[in-house]
Motif scaffolding. Structure first.
Motif, PDB file in Angstrom:
ATOM      1  N   GLU A   1      -8.695  -3.320   1.667  1.00 33.22           N
ATOM      2  CA  GLU A   1      -9.067  -3.862   0.366  1.00 33.22           C
ATOM      3  C   GLU A   1      -7.863  -4.202  -0.507  1.00 33.22           C
ATOM      4  O   GLU A   1      -7.785  -5.297  -1.048  1.00 33.22           O
ATOM      5  N   LYS A   2      -6.942  -3.299  -0.630  1.00 30.12           N
ATOM      6  CA  LYS A   2      -5.773  -3.549  -1.479  1.00 30.12           C
ATOM      7  C   LYS A   2      -4.748  -4.438  -0.770  1.00 30.12           C
ATOM      8  O   LYS A   2      -4.224  -5.378  -1.354  1.00 30.12           O
TER       9      LYS A   2
ATOM     10  N   LYS B   1      -9.448   6.797   3.192  1.00 33.86           N
ATOM     11  CA  LYS B   1      -8.708   6.337   2.007  1.00 33.86           C
ATOM     12  C   LYS B   1      -7.659   5.303   2.400  1.00 33.86           C
ATOM     13  O   LYS B   1      -7.543   4.243   1.772  1.00 33.86           O
ATOM     14  N   THR B   2      -6.916   5.600   3.464  1.00 35.24           N
ATOM     15  CA  THR B   2      -5.879   4.668   3.911  1.00 35.24           C
ATOM     16  C   THR B   2      -6.505   3.397   4.468  1.00 35.24           C
ATOM     17  O   THR B   2      -6.005   2.295   4.226  1.00 35.24           O
TER      18      THR B   2
ATOM     19  N   GLU C   1      -7.315   1.317   1.545  1.00 33.36           N
ATOM     20  CA  GLU C   1      -6.094   0.752   0.951  1.00 33.36           C
ATOM     21  C   GLU C   1      -5.601  -0.445   1.761  1.00 33.36           C
ATOM     22  O   GLU C   1      -5.249  -1.482   1.195  1.00 33.36           O
TER      23      GLU C   1
ATOM     24  N   ILE D   1       0.813  -1.223   0.000  1.00 34.67           N
ATOM     25  CA  ILE D   1       0.000   0.000   0.000  1.00 34.67           C
ATOM     26  C   ILE D   1       0.848   1.275   0.000  1.00 34.67           C
ATOM     27  O   ILE D   1       0.322   2.370   0.174  1.00 34.67           O
TER      28      ILE D   1
END
Length: 59
Positions: free
Chosen positions: A46-47, A39-40, A43, A19
């Motif tokens: 999910e990412k 947003k973090t 990330e 990330i």
């Protein structure tokens, strides 16, 4: 988040690379709930961890 990261067999360093954050940032999030943005959070979950974030607001 630490349990989810460990279940994916990722180190803090590895998750950070996925990330684009430093290991120390991941450590702060896991240990003291560092003030992170949505947003973090997306990330990381999910990412980085392959999960899904759901936010619900009731009024």
């Amino acid at each position: 988040m630490k349990q989810a990261r460990e279940a994916k067999h990722l180190t803090q360093e590895q998750l950070g690379k996925i990330i684009d954050k430093k290991r120390t940032y991941i450590s702060r999030v896991e240990n003291d709930g560092s003030n992170l943005t949505l947003k973090t959070l997306f990330e990381i979950v999910e990412k980085g961890l392959g999960g899904k974030v759901r936010i619900s607001i009731k009024m």
